[in-house]
Scaffold this motif. Structure first.
Motif, mmCIF file in Angstrom:
data_model
loop_
_atom_site.group_PDB
_atom_site.id
_atom_site.type_symbol
_atom_site.label_atom_id
_atom_site.label_comp_id
_atom_site.label_asym_id
_atom_site.label_seq_id
_atom_site.Cartn_x
_atom_site.Cartn_y
_atom_site.Cartn_z
ATOM 1 N N ARG A 7 85.421 -47.347 -73.710
ATOM 2 C CA ARG A 7 84.792 -48.362 -74.458
ATOM 3 C C ARG A 7 84.076 -49.506 -73.660
ATOM 4 O O ARG A 7 84.467 -49.568 -72.320
ATOM 5 N N TYR A 8 83.286 -50.205 -74.197
ATOM 6 C CA TYR A 8 82.480 -51.269 -73.539
ATOM 7 C C TYR A 8 83.481 -52.194 -72.869
ATOM 8 O O TYR A 8 84.578 -52.637 -73.050
ATOM 9 N N GLY A 9 83.003 -52.593 -71.486
ATOM 10 C CA GLY A 9 83.887 -53.403 -70.743
ATOM 11 C C GLY A 9 84.698 -52.908 -69.738
ATOM 12 O O GLY A 9 85.180 -53.824 -68.803
ATOM 13 N N GLN A 10 85.312 -51.815 -69.838
ATOM 14 C CA GLN A 10 86.095 -51.157 -68.955
ATOM 15 C C GLN A 10 85.582 -51.145 -67.651
ATOM 16 O O GLN A 10 84.306 -50.832 -67.424
ATOM 17 N N ARG A 11 86.463 -51.472 -66.692
ATOM 18 C CA ARG A 11 86.082 -51.359 -65.079
ATOM 19 C C ARG A 11 86.314 -49.854 -64.733
ATOM 20 O O ARG A 11 87.473 -49.425 -64.898
ATOM 21 N N VAL A 12 85.436 -48.960 -64.424
ATOM 22 C CA VAL A 12 85.718 -47.518 -64.207
ATOM 23 C C VAL A 12 85.063 -47.184 -62.907
ATOM 24 O O VAL A 12 84.277 -47.600 -62.395
ATOM 25 N N SER A 13 85.817 -46.182 -62.297
ATOM 26 C CA SER A 13 85.269 -45.427 -61.202
ATOM 27 C C SER A 13 84.967 -44.093 -61.557
ATOM 28 O O SER A 13 85.682 -43.519 -62.357
ATOM 29 N N VAL A 14 83.801 -43.601 -60.955
ATOM 30 C CA VAL A 14 83.417 -42.145 -61.515
ATOM 31 C C VAL A 14 83.720 -41.323 -60.314
ATOM 32 O O VAL A 14 83.201 -41.695 -59.027
ATOM 33 N N LEU A 15 84.389 -40.344 -60.265
ATOM 34 C CA LEU A 15 84.793 -39.444 -59.168
ATOM 35 C C LEU A 15 84.372 -38.055 -59.366
ATOM 36 O O LEU A 15 84.236 -37.651 -60.599
ATOM 37 N N ALA A 16 83.791 -37.360 -58.366
ATOM 38 C CA ALA A 16 83.783 -35.830 -58.532
ATOM 39 C C ALA A 16 84.908 -35.401 -57.666
ATOM 40 O O ALA A 16 85.182 -35.505 -56.471
ATOM 41 N N LEU A 17 85.550 -34.079 -58.199
ATOM 42 C CA LEU A 17 86.684 -33.473 -57.604
ATOM 43 C C LEU A 17 85.970 -31.878 -57.566
ATOM 44 O O LEU A 17 85.318 -31.669 -58.405
ATOM 45 N N PRO A 18 86.454 -31.458 -56.548
ATOM 46 C CA PRO A 18 85.896 -29.997 -56.314
ATOM 47 C C PRO A 18 86.319 -29.174 -57.734
ATOM 48 O O PRO A 18 87.619 -29.186 -57.972
ATOM 49 N N GLY A 19 85.371 -28.176 -58.190
ATOM 50 C CA GLY A 19 85.742 -27.322 -59.106
ATOM 51 C C GLY A 19 86.276 -26.094 -58.470
ATOM 52 O O GLY A 19 86.189 -25.672 -57.504
ATOM 53 N N PRO A 20 86.805 -25.141 -59.472
ATOM 54 C CA PRO A 20 87.370 -23.969 -59.056
ATOM 55 C C PRO A 20 86.171 -23.054 -58.496
ATOM 56 O O PRO A 20 85.090 -22.996 -59.122
ATOM 57 N N GLU A 21 86.505 -22.420 -57.564
ATOM 58 C CA GLU A 21 85.457 -21.425 -57.029
ATOM 59 C C GLU A 21 85.033 -20.482 -57.854
ATOM 60 O O GLU A 21 83.610 -20.095 -57.956
ATOM 61 N N VAL A 22 85.893 -19.783 -58.739
ATOM 62 C CA VAL A 22 85.378 -18.854 -59.593
ATOM 63 C C VAL A 22 84.346 -19.238 -60.597
ATOM 64 O O VAL A 22 83.393 -18.326 -60.923
ATOM 65 N N PHE A 23 84.190 -20.398 -60.607
ATOM 66 C CA PHE A 23 83.070 -20.940 -61.724
ATOM 67 C C PHE A 23 82.053 -21.097 -61.058
ATOM 68 O O PHE A 23 80.815 -21.594 -61.648
ATOM 69 N N MET A 24 81.563 -21.096 -59.821
ATOM 70 C CA MET A 24 80.811 -21.230 -58.965
ATOM 71 C C MET A 24 79.598 -19.949 -59.073
ATOM 72 O O MET A 24 78.578 -19.969 -58.618
#
Lengths: 383, 512
Positions: free
Chosen positions: A333-350
């Motif tokens: 919701r509005y006002g939250q202080r957030v960090s957006v992170l990318a983590l590696p996804g499983p190989e099989v889905f690539m």
């Protein structure tokens, strides 16, 4: 298309010995699973409470290395199915989670050797622990998503083309459903969803049983340990007053994409999904920037200043910048202080088939998948 | 219409007489252990101040932190039994499963789980096991437990099983007071049950306290009826409040926000209440505090019910400042401010001292802070402003600029300019904003319900009608009813176009 290569936990030459999990491991698992849920998968709180009760009464869970499974070992793949709202009233019950496992055993005519999670993300990451504690079956250190996804065909075993049946479902009353056959994973999803709705939109399920060989070849391995380690890193960082967000990045070899404040959230429920997007305005190093993250139950695609920069199957985690806690797509919701992170996804889905099931197009975005982690190897650009 | 508003806090009991839109009189006295004494003194002081005007008072409205403090401090709580109607669901997580042990041990009067409950669409989960409920009632009587909390699965949608169970329990155990969860909480079984049990274990204290208020009013020669202020800025009759003490848990911050709105004449604003130890930030919409839609911990117990959305941070007039290294709080000298702060002759550097040194406050002896370096004073004030600004921004729900109302004893610490705030309004009479908020409270009716297979307009109309009916039965004047909150949330996963709608209607108390 680039072929992302990344640091995965190396497969040990010798399988790791079985390990009895402590309640602290389970507490860490619940937190780690919530972060790996990428905004969906359901809050693990009630399942964690069940585990605290079970441990208080002397039950324990043994975690085993998937490579210790015999090729013909019989493994039950488990999950809870239903609407999160119903789960708020009809609380998760460990005994109930065991029912479809017993139904499947009666149907197959033999017992299982071990159980495992359909998806490590969210409440289902903790779900098989309840069954393991009550039945004594070891829990396999693996799952079939490496995260959370909304539908049954979005798994590593579906992408590998493994058989989708039989399937069992149990209601808290004396009702059980067996689906002996289904045309495809999508049909299985449709038929089982109907049964689930009829018994009150919450049910415990046992998916198509897998052999030890299938898990070793097509499961997503060591994700239980990964979630436990992730949860522990965050707990440790909090205790040391260090940065929990950095702890997540370190634990999962992830990348920080953006830090900001949520300035707008649009949410709508269509076709049984919670869809929408959140707009994030940059702060600190990202001042002046703007990040848009889209979701369909889970976060699916992120745009920075209008350019797509991260997309499924890379994991997109939006966490509280101070506590490192996961933030669900239903509560952001509005006002939250957030960090957006990318983590590696499983190989099989690539793979091509993997991207067909869970790539950006599977979520309605006409984009070619490009992993955040791709350039770290070759610098080769996606078409 | 003249009304008396009284705020019974942990330290002070404040009283005001409000006539229409004017504050006619305001007094401040010390709270006493017996509660009655402080209220009686406040009423006497108020009568001395306003004279004969007090006789024509139409209503006395009291807000108190007494009940929430009892839970937090674990005192004056009675034992309560918990009956949950849920089987065969929910069996592995019994009532009070996630309570702090000390509190559970103090109030646990036995737990019972019986067959029954409903589905999300109103179908019965199982028929109610009436024999098991009767047996539970007999055991409660044998155990000498005189209060019970009854919670049924999905009872916010239909309270039929809770109502029936309450009847059965009372026919087996006529002295039993029963709290039904459907009268208090929202969807979320564990949290709603927690609220219901807390309410059940406050029954003795609520009875005593409300009686003490009535005695104090009667002894002061005032004939007006007593109302108790609620978390949402409305009031309940004394009879209802005696049964539902949890609805007064957060009336303190609510009354201060409502009082700020009344005193400033601004109904849509952020409110910053800077006290001695903390700053509370809330958001006013149409004159009422925005509600928290999330879990709120009370004394270590997770609850989910009608509560204002308030953010507290450790910045107040008594907040302790250290120089090397520079730290600001969270420690506060609290009620010892007038002894320990430098301007009052003490040795502890507080934010009050910084404010005096900066020339934004004129209390105590300014000479005692003359030696503080102007650089330090500037740096501390800038840090305080930054933290208050960030907290205010965090509580805003959209990007549009709104005014900020600054109240409380430490209001001088509020910055004059904040991003996203159109103006900072410093409110007069801020010291008694709580009591003013109590005096100006209204009556409400609320609905939180899942509708299926209806178009949006029709379901919102139906929800509004239900809310209006509830407000009228709570004593509202029909001519003054207005909708203050209406929201609908489509429910993902559920079939039949399920929509959860919440509507709240308020009105003035009907003259009798």
């Amino acid at each position: 298309m680039s072929v992302p290569v990344r640091v995965e936990s190396a497969v040990p030459a010798e399988p790791r010995p079985p390990r009895e999990l402590t309640i602290d491991d389970i507490e860490a698992l619940a937190l780690g699973a919530w972060i790996l849920g990428t905004g969906g998968g359901g809050d693990p709180y009630h399942k964690l409470l069940n585990m605290r009760e079970l441990y208080r009464k002397g039950h324990t869970v043994t975690l085993i290395d998937p490579h210790s499974l015999a090729d013909d070992a019989r493994v039950a793949v488990l999950s809870n199915m239903g609407a999160p709202l119903v789960g708020q009233e009809r609380l998760a019950d460990a005994n109930f989670a065991v029912k479809p496992v017993r139904t499947m055993e009666r149907y197959l005519g033999h017992p299982f050797d071990a159980v495992m999670s359909l998806e490590i993300g969210g409440g289902n990451g903790v779900h098989p622990m309840m069954v393991g504690a009550l039945t004594g079956y070891p829990v396999v250190d693996a799952d079939t998503m490496g995260r959370a996804y909304p539908e049954a065909q979005m798994t590593s075993v579906a992408v590998a083309g493994l058989q989708c049946f039989p399937f069992t479902l149990a209601d808290i009353r004396d009702n059980e459903v067996i689906i002996p056959r289904a045309e495809s994973w999508k049909w299985m999803e449709r038929i089982s969803r109907k049964a689930c709705t009829e018994v009150g939109s919450v049910a415990a399920t046992c998916k198509a049983p897998r052999t030890g060989r299938e898990i070793k070849d097509h499961g997503i391995l060591y994700t239980t340990t990964k979630a436990i380690d992730l949860g522990r890193s965050v707990f440790d960082a909090r205790a040391r007053h260090a940065d929990p967000v950095q702890a997540i990045l370190d634990a999962c070899a992830g990348q920080l994409l953006f830090t900001g404040k949520v300035v707008d959230v649009a949410r709508r429920a269509t076709e049984g999904f919670l869809r929408g997007k959140a707009e994030i305005e940059g702060i600190a190093d990202d001042t002046g920037g703007r990040f848009t993250v889209h979701f369909q139950n889970e976060f699916s695609v992120g745009y920075r200043d209008g350019e797509p920069v991260v997309m499924t199957p890379d994991l997109i985690c939006v966490v509280d910048s101070v506590s490192g806690d996961g933030i669900g797509t239903d509560v952001i919701r509005y006002g939250q202080r957030v960090s957006v992170l990318a983590l590696p996804g499983p190989e099989v889905f690539m793979s091509e088939k993997g991207l067909e099931a869970v790539g950006p197009r599977a979520f309605g975005f006409d984009l070619d998948f490009r992993s955040v982690f791709a350039e770290t190897v070759s610098g080769e650009a996606a078409p | 219409m003249k009304r008396i508003g009284i705020d019974v806090g942990g330290t002070n009991t404040d009283a005001v007489l409000v006539d229409g839109s004017t504050v006619v009189g305001a007094v401040k006295t010390a709270t006493t252990d017996d509660v009655t004494g402080g209220v009686r003194t406040a009423l006497r002081d108020l009568a001395d101040q306003v004279g004969a005007a007090i006789a024509a008072t139409a209503a006395v409205m009291i807000g108190t932190t007494h009940f929430v403090n009892a839970v937090v401090q674990r005192r004056s709580l009675n034992r309560a039994a918990a009956l949950r109607i849920c089987l065969p669901a929910c069996a592995s997580l019994p009532p009070m499963v996630d309570w702090p042990h000390d509190l559970a041990g103090l109030v646990d009067g036995g737990s019972y789980m019986v067959e029954g409950g409903h589905e999300y669409d109103g179908r019965p989960l199982m028929p109610l096991d009436e024999m098991a409920v009767a047996e539970a009632g007999r055991r409660m009587r044998a155990d000498g437990v005189r209060s019970a909390a009854v919670t049924s699965v999905f009872s916010p949608l239909t309270s039929a099983f809770e109502d029936r169970a309450a009847d059965i329990l009372q026919s087996e155990h006529p002295d039993l007071r029963v709290t039904r969860s459907s009268t208090l909480g929202r969807i979320g079984l564990l949290e709603r049950e927690n609220v219901t049990i807390l309410n059940a274990c406050l029954q003795d204290l609520a009875e005593e306290t409300v009686r003490a208020f009535e005695t104090a009013i009667a002894e002061s020669g005032i004939a007006a009826p007593l109302f108790i202020t609620q978390n949402d800025g409305t009031v309940a009759t004394a009879a209802v409040a005696r049964e539902q003490p949890v609805y007064g848990f957060a009336s303190g911050p609510t009354n201060s926000m409502r009082g700020a709105a009344f005193l400033s004449g601004i109904e849509d604003a952020m409110v910053l209440d800077v006290g001695g130890t903390t700053s509370d930030i809330g958001c006013l919409r149409a004159g009422f505090p925005r509600e928290a839609n999330n879990v709120v911990q009370v004394g270590g117990v997770r609850t989910l019910f009608r509560m204002p959305d308030v953010l507290s941070i450790g910045i107040g007039g008594g907040t302790v400042v250290t120089e090397a290294p520079l730290t600001i709080g969270p420690v506060s000298v609290g009620y010892r401010l007038t002894r320990d702060a430098m301007v009052f002759g003490g040795e502890t550097l507080t934010l009050t001292d910084i404010a005096v040194a900066a020339g934004i406050s004129e209390i105590g002896d300014r000479g005692r802070v003359a030696a503080l370096s102007p650089g330090l004073v500037r740096e501390v004030l800038a840090a305080v402003h930054r933290r208050l600004s960030e907290a205010v921004d965090r509580m805003k729900t959209d990007a549009a600029e709104v005014p900020l109302l600054a109240v409380g004893g430490g209001a001088m610490l509020a910055p004059d300019r904040i991003d996203g705030v159109s103006e900072v309004v410093r409110v007069e009479h801020f010291a008694v904003a709580n009591a003013v908020g109590a005096a100006t409270a209204q009556v409400s009716g609320e609905v939180d319900h899942v509708f299926r297979d209806m178009d949006r307009d029709a379901l919102l109309r139906m929800a509004e009608q239900m809310a209006r009916d509830r407000a009228l039965s709570a004593g509202a004047d029909p001519a003054t009813l207005k909708v203050v909150d209406m929201e609908d949330l489509p429910l993902a996963y559920l079939p039949g176009n399920a929509v959860r709608a919440r509507v709240r209607v308020v009105g003035d108390i009907a003259a009798r």
